[in-house]
Write a protein that holds these residues in place. Structure first.
Motif, PDB file in Angstrom:
ATOM      1  N   VAL A  33       0.860  -1.176   0.000  1.00 34.50           N
ATOM      2  CA  VAL A  33       0.000   0.000   0.000  1.00 34.50           C
ATOM      3  C   VAL A  33       0.901   1.232   0.000  1.00 34.50           C
ATOM      4  O   VAL A  33       2.130   1.120  -0.086  1.00 34.50           O
ATOM      5  CB  VAL A  33      -0.943   0.001   1.234  1.00 34.50           C
ATOM      6  N   ALA A  34       0.290   2.385   0.089  1.00 33.17           N
ATOM      7  CA  ALA A  34       1.075   3.619   0.115  1.00 33.17           C
ATOM      8  C   ALA A  34       2.008   3.644   1.323  1.00 33.17           C
ATOM      9  O   ALA A  34       1.575   3.411   2.455  1.00 33.17           O
ATOM     10  CB  ALA A  34       0.134   4.820   0.147  1.00 33.17           C
ATOM     11  N   ASP A  35       3.270   3.865   1.097  1.00 29.75           N
ATOM     12  CA  ASP A  35       4.295   3.999   2.143  1.00 29.75           C
ATOM     13  C   ASP A  35       4.563   2.700   2.898  1.00 29.75           C
ATOM     14  O   ASP A  35       5.182   2.730   3.955  1.00 29.75           O
ATOM     15  CB  ASP A  35       3.916   5.094   3.158  1.00 29.75           C
ATOM     16  N   PHE A  36       4.119   1.564   2.348  1.00 23.08           N
ATOM     17  CA  PHE A  36       4.410   0.302   3.056  1.00 23.08           C
ATOM     18  C   PHE A  36       4.389  -0.838   2.059  1.00 23.08           C
ATOM     19  O   PHE A  36       3.552  -0.903   1.154  1.00 23.08           O
ATOM     20  CB  PHE A  36       3.380   0.039   4.153  1.00 23.08           C
ATOM     21  N   ASP A  37       5.330  -1.780   2.284  1.00 22.83           N
ATOM     22  CA  ASP A  37       5.393  -3.012   1.500  1.00 22.83           C
ATOM     23  C   ASP A  37       6.012  -4.081   2.384  1.00 22.83           C
ATOM     24  O   ASP A  37       7.206  -4.038   2.687  1.00 22.83           O
ATOM     25  CB  ASP A  37       6.228  -2.825   0.235  1.00 22.83           C
ATOM     26  N   GLY A  38       5.191  -5.022   2.858  1.00 22.29           N
ATOM     27  CA  GLY A  38       5.700  -6.060   3.748  1.00 22.29           C
ATOM     28  C   GLY A  38       4.586  -6.925   4.282  1.00 22.29           C
ATOM     29  O   GLY A  38       3.442  -6.911   3.782  1.00 22.29           O
ATOM     30  N   PRO A  39       4.870  -7.720   5.331  1.00 26.75           N
ATOM     31  CA  PRO A  39       3.858  -8.617   5.900  1.00 26.75           C
ATOM     32  C   PRO A  39       2.675  -7.855   6.481  1.00 26.75           C
ATOM     33  O   PRO A  39       2.814  -6.723   6.967  1.00 26.75           O
ATOM     34  CB  PRO A  39       4.628  -9.381   6.986  1.00 26.75           C
ATOM     35  N   LEU A  40       1.525  -8.508   6.452  1.00 24.60           N
ATOM     36  CA  LEU A  40       0.310  -7.872   6.958  1.00 24.60           C
ATOM     37  C   LEU A  40       0.394  -7.642   8.467  1.00 24.60           C
ATOM     38  O   LEU A  40      -0.081  -6.620   8.975  1.00 24.60           O
ATOM     39  CB  LEU A  40      -0.907  -8.746   6.629  1.00 24.60           C
ATOM     40  N   LEU A  46       2.898  -1.440  12.886  1.00 24.29           N
ATOM     41  CA  LEU A  46       3.298  -0.051  12.636  1.00 24.29           C
ATOM     42  C   LEU A  46       2.139   0.916  12.872  1.00 24.29           C
ATOM     43  O   LEU A  46       2.342   2.022  13.403  1.00 24.29           O
ATOM     44  CB  LEU A  46       3.810   0.080  11.200  1.00 24.29           C
ATOM     45  N   ILE A  47       0.942   0.495  12.494  1.00 20.66           N
ATOM     46  CA  ILE A  47      -0.214   1.365  12.716  1.00 20.66           C
ATOM     47  C   ILE A  47      -0.509   1.487  14.206  1.00 20.66           C
ATOM     48  O   ILE A  47      -0.809   2.579  14.714  1.00 20.66           O
ATOM     49  CB  ILE A  47      -1.427   0.835  11.933  1.00 20.66           C
ATOM     50  N   GLU A  48      -0.409   0.405  14.954  1.00 23.18           N
ATOM     51  CA  GLU A  48      -0.650   0.452  16.388  1.00 23.18           C
ATOM     52  C   GLU A  48       0.404   1.331  17.078  1.00 23.18           C
ATOM     53  O   GLU A  48       0.092   2.026  18.051  1.00 23.18           O
ATOM     54  CB  GLU A  48      -0.619  -0.964  16.976  1.00 23.18           C
TER      55      GLU A  48
END
Length: 296
Positions: A33-40, A46-48
């Motif tokens: 997604v925007a500004d992120f590429d990696g495991p779900l 990162l959001i938490e």
């Protein structure tokens, strides 16, 4: 004046999902997604931790991309779906909190305190619980497949039989007495097995072992009990040999000496003086007491 986004920029903003079936379900899904590429799972962490803005993640488009990626997976889809639903539910909850206005009151304080919960630990606990239920279901299925007394009828076969109008063959009803007799046969108890004897019969007697000792003393002036039992593996023969030696001592036929504890036990025949001094020996032809009553 800002320019309209190009088709390439719009495509780059579209979430992409990749599922690796060779990895564990909790780490098999990767997103871009925007500004992120990696495991779900890392996206949720990162959001938490507020290192990434949840408002920049289009959850609807992310779910659609996941369904497209899931269509290409043929094995262990249930585990992958469970992991995705767990993380997606957390993302929806966080995003809904971010969209709603907050008020500085007691409820907001409790909400902020609740956000301090470690999402990775909570996700790990839920995955462990899911794994326990999954393994239990597999064990129950294996036990059902291995059990020979489990029979079931497929729903499709039953439905097809009903549509075809199948019915059982006309036959006279069974006599009630036959059922009663069958139940009586099931209720019969098996006779108890015979109780084995408390002791096994001896394979050797005192008389036989005493004859062995006497024969050995005729060839030598003295014998060692340990040498006499060399090569014998039967404990019953050893015990009976020792008792036979004690019986010969009681009959004044032999004398037993042991110089030190646990040392060799030496037996020799009694001399005429020893026999006359002790009152004489019993008759050698008299059989020994194989019932061991003299040792009682």
């Amino acid at each position: 004046m800002p320019t309209a986004p190009t088709i390439e920029a719009a495509v780059s903003l579209t979430p992409r999902v990749r599922i690796d079936p060779d990895r564990r379900p909790d780490s098999a899904t990767s997103v871009s997604v925007a500004d992120f590429d990696g495991p779900l799972g890392l996206l949720l962490t990162l959001i938490e931790a507020r290192h990434l803005d949840v408002l920049t993640v289009p959850l609807g488009a992310l779910a659609g991309a996941y369904l497209e990626a899931l269509a290409t997976v043929e094995s262990d889809r249930l585990g992958t779906i469970s992991s995705f639903v767990t993380v997606a539910s957390q993302l929806i909850l966080i995003k809904s909190r971010a969209l709603l206005p907050r008020h500085q009151d007691a409820d907001a304080t409790q909400l902020d305190a609740g956000e301090l919960v470690d999402p990775e630990g909570e996700l790990r606990a839920r995955l462990l619980l899911y794994r326990a239920h999954r393994d239990a279901g597999r064990r129950l299925d294996e036990a059902a497949q291995q059990g020979g007394g489990l029979f079931r009828r497929e729903p499709g076969a039953a439905h097809a039989t009903a549509l075809a109008g199948a019915r059982p063959v006309d036959a006279p009803s069974l006599d009630v007495a036959l059922l009663v007799a069958a139940l009586d046969g099931l209720a019969q108890l098996a006779p108890p097995p015979d109780i084995p004897p408390e002791a096994m019969a001896r394979s050797v007697t005192l008389t036989e072992r005493a004859d062995v000792i006497r024969a050995a003393l005729q060839e030598a002036t003295s014998i060692v009990l340990q040498d006499l039992l060399r090569g014998v593996r039967d404990r019953t023969v050893m015990a009976v040999t020792f008792l036979a030696m004690l019986e010969l001592v009681k009959r004044r036929e032999i004398v037993v000496e042991q110089a030190e504890p646990f040392g060799p036990i030496i037996a020799r025949g009694t001399t005429p003086e020893e026999r006359s001094g002790s009152g004489g020996a019993d008759a050698p032809d008299e059989p020994l007491d194989d019932r061991l009553e003299s040792f009682a």
